[in-house]
Design a protein around this motif. Structure first.
Motif, PDB file in Angstrom:
ATOM      1  N   GLN A  32      35.485 -48.718  46.223  1.00 23.69           N
ATOM      2  CA  GLN A  32      34.636 -47.704  46.848  1.00 23.69           C
ATOM      3  C   GLN A  32      35.476 -46.524  47.348  1.00 23.69           C
ATOM      4  O   GLN A  32      35.018 -45.384  47.325  1.00 23.69           O
ATOM      5  CB  GLN A  32      33.829 -48.320  47.996  1.00 23.69           C
ATOM      6  CG  GLN A  32      32.743 -49.261  47.538  1.00 23.69           C
ATOM      7  CD  GLN A  32      31.666 -48.574  46.726  1.00 23.69           C
ATOM      8  OE1 GLN A  32      31.376 -47.400  46.905  1.00 23.69           O
ATOM      9  NE2 GLN A  32      31.067 -49.320  45.819  1.00 23.69           N
ATOM     10  N   LEU A  33      36.690 -46.803  47.808  1.00 24.29           N
ATOM     11  CA  LEU A  33      37.573 -45.719  48.239  1.00 24.29           C
ATOM     12  C   LEU A  33      37.871 -44.789  47.071  1.00 24.29           C
ATOM     13  O   LEU A  33      37.808 -43.566  47.213  1.00 24.29           O
ATOM     14  CB  LEU A  33      38.874 -46.279  48.819  1.00 24.29           C
ATOM     15  CG  LEU A  33      39.928 -45.243  49.199  1.00 24.29           C
ATOM     16  CD1 LEU A  33      39.429 -44.358  50.333  1.00 24.29           C
ATOM     17  CD2 LEU A  33      41.230 -45.923  49.570  1.00 24.29           C
ATOM     18  N   HIS A  34      38.184 -45.358  45.913  1.00 17.98           N
ATOM     19  CA  HIS A  34      38.476 -44.528  44.747  1.00 17.98           C
ATOM     20  C   HIS A  34      37.243 -43.738  44.305  1.00 17.98           C
ATOM     21  O   HIS A  34      37.364 -42.585  43.890  1.00 17.98           O
ATOM     22  CB  HIS A  34      39.018 -45.389  43.601  1.00 17.98           C
ATOM     23  CG  HIS A  34      40.414 -45.847  43.848  1.00 17.98           C
ATOM     24  ND1 HIS A  34      40.701 -46.988  44.553  1.00 17.98           N
ATOM     25  CD2 HIS A  34      41.611 -45.304  43.520  1.00 17.98           C
ATOM     26  CE1 HIS A  34      42.004 -47.143  44.636  1.00 17.98           C
ATOM     27  NE2 HIS A  34      42.583 -46.131  44.024  1.00 17.98           N
ATOM     28  N   ARG A  35      36.072 -44.341  44.425  1.00 19.68           N
ATOM     29  CA  ARG A  35      34.835 -43.610  44.091  1.00 19.68           C
ATOM     30  C   ARG A  35      34.597 -42.479  45.088  1.00 19.68           C
ATOM     31  O   ARG A  35      34.154 -41.405  44.713  1.00 19.68           O
ATOM     32  CB  ARG A  35      33.645 -44.561  44.098  1.00 19.68           C
ATOM     33  CG  ARG A  35      33.621 -45.477  42.897  1.00 19.68           C
ATOM     34  CD  ARG A  35      32.370 -46.278  42.874  1.00 19.68           C
ATOM     35  NE  ARG A  35      31.224 -45.381  43.083  1.00 19.68           N
ATOM     36  CZ  ARG A  35      30.010 -45.623  42.680  1.00 19.68           C
ATOM     37  NH1 ARG A  35      29.741 -46.741  42.055  1.00 19.68           N
ATOM     38  NH2 ARG A  35      29.029 -44.776  42.904  1.00 19.68           N
ATOM     39  N   ALA A  36      34.887 -42.757  46.378  1.00 20.64           N
ATOM     40  CA  ALA A  36      34.692 -41.728  47.391  1.00 20.64           C
ATOM     41  C   ALA A  36      35.649 -40.562  47.174  1.00 20.64           C
ATOM     42  O   ALA A  36      35.270 -39.395  47.318  1.00 20.64           O
ATOM     43  CB  ALA A  36      34.876 -42.315  48.785  1.00 20.64           C
ATOM     44  N   LEU A  37      36.894 -40.862  46.814  1.00 18.16           N
ATOM     45  CA  LEU A  37      37.879 -39.813  46.560  1.00 18.16           C
ATOM     46  C   LEU A  37      37.520 -39.004  45.318  1.00 18.16           C
ATOM     47  O   LEU A  37      37.908 -37.844  45.194  1.00 18.16           O
ATOM     48  CB  LEU A  37      39.273 -40.419  46.412  1.00 18.16           C
ATOM     49  CG  LEU A  37      39.863 -41.022  47.695  1.00 18.16           C
ATOM     50  CD1 LEU A  37      41.173 -41.717  47.403  1.00 18.16           C
ATOM     51  CD2 LEU A  37      40.022 -39.959  48.761  1.00 18.16           C
ATOM     52  N   ALA A  38      36.737 -39.619  44.420  1.00 19.04           N
ATOM     53  CA  ALA A  38      36.310 -38.925  43.206  1.00 19.04           C
ATOM     54  C   ALA A  38      35.088 -38.039  43.461  1.00 19.04           C
ATOM     55  O   ALA A  38      34.634 -37.362  42.547  1.00 19.04           O
ATOM     56  CB  ALA A  38      36.014 -39.939  42.105  1.00 19.04           C
ATOM     57  N   GLY A  39      34.535 -38.085  44.670  1.00 20.26           N
ATOM     58  CA  GLY A  39      33.437 -37.188  44.984  1.00 20.26           C
ATOM     59  C   GLY A  39      32.123 -37.860  45.347  1.00 20.26           C
ATOM     60  O   GLY A  39      31.165 -37.181  45.688  1.00 20.26           O
ATOM     61  N   ASN A  40      32.023 -39.167  45.316  1.00 14.50           N
ATOM     62  CA  ASN A  40      30.788 -39.866  45.672  1.00 14.50           C
ATOM     63  C   ASN A  40      30.762 -40.025  47.196  1.00 14.50           C
ATOM     64  O   ASN A  40      31.452 -40.878  47.757  1.00 14.50           O
ATOM     65  CB  ASN A  40      30.729 -41.222  44.976  1.00 14.50           C
ATOM     66  CG  ASN A  40      29.417 -41.942  45.204  1.00 14.50           C
ATOM     67  OD1 ASN A  40      28.615 -41.533  46.033  1.00 14.50           O
ATOM     68  ND2 ASN A  40      29.218 -43.010  44.448  1.00 14.50           N
ATOM     69  N   ALA A  41      29.952 -39.217  47.861  1.00 15.95           N
ATOM     70  CA  ALA A  41      29.945 -39.198  49.325  1.00 15.95           C
ATOM     71  C   ALA A  41      29.421 -40.508  49.917  1.00 15.95           C
ATOM     72  O   ALA A  41      29.860 -40.932  50.990  1.00 15.95           O
ATOM     73  CB  ALA A  41      29.108 -38.020  49.830  1.00 15.95           C
TER      74      ALA A  41
END
Length: 141
Positions: A38-47
């Motif tokens: 989830q951290l990697h998804r958040a860093l990719a732009g998924n708020a």
């Protein structure tokens, strides 16, 4: 023979407890991996993933706390209840309330009231027996 008793932690290496340990380790690892994902998804732009980034590690902490409390409960089981004939201490005012609720003006209860009271007391006794060991079972036992 004296001196040959098993150590108190011996239950921790029984097959069911080893399985419990593996399940906890696997689930904690899985939750931490999900948090990293989830951290990697958040860093990719998924708020929305920012919330899950912190939520999964919190779940892992809860799993470890539950596991530790379960082990602690095994080391320190609840006290054994006394004999059934012992009197139970009532809260303040309960004796007066019981006397007032028996029957108005000291009249004897009718047979059906006594039967209802006996059934209710049997129900309470059954509940007491069921709750007596409450807190001992937290998973594999």
């Amino acid at each position: 023979m004296p001196g040959t008793e098993a150590p108190p932690w011996r239950f921790l290496i029984t097959p069911k407890w080893l399985a419990w340990h593996l399940i906890v380790i696997g689930s904690v690892y899985g939750m931490l991996v999900l948090g990293d994902w989830q951290l990697h998804r958040a860093l990719a732009g998924n708020a929305l993933s920012w919330a899950y980034t912190f939520e999964w590690p919190i779940f892992a902490v809860f799993a470890v706390v539950f596991w530790a409390k379960t082990i602690r409960d095994e080391f320190h089981p609840p006290a054994v209840a006394g004999a059934a004939g012992e009197s139970i201490e009532l809260p303040v005012g309960a004796a007066a309330a019981r006397a007032a609720a028996t029957s108005p003006a000291g009249e004897p209860a009718t047979p059906e009231e006594e039967a209802d009271l006996a059934a209710y007391n049997a129900y309470l006794a059954r509940l007491h027996r069921e709750v007596k060991g409450h807190g001992k079972w937290h998973g594999l036992r």
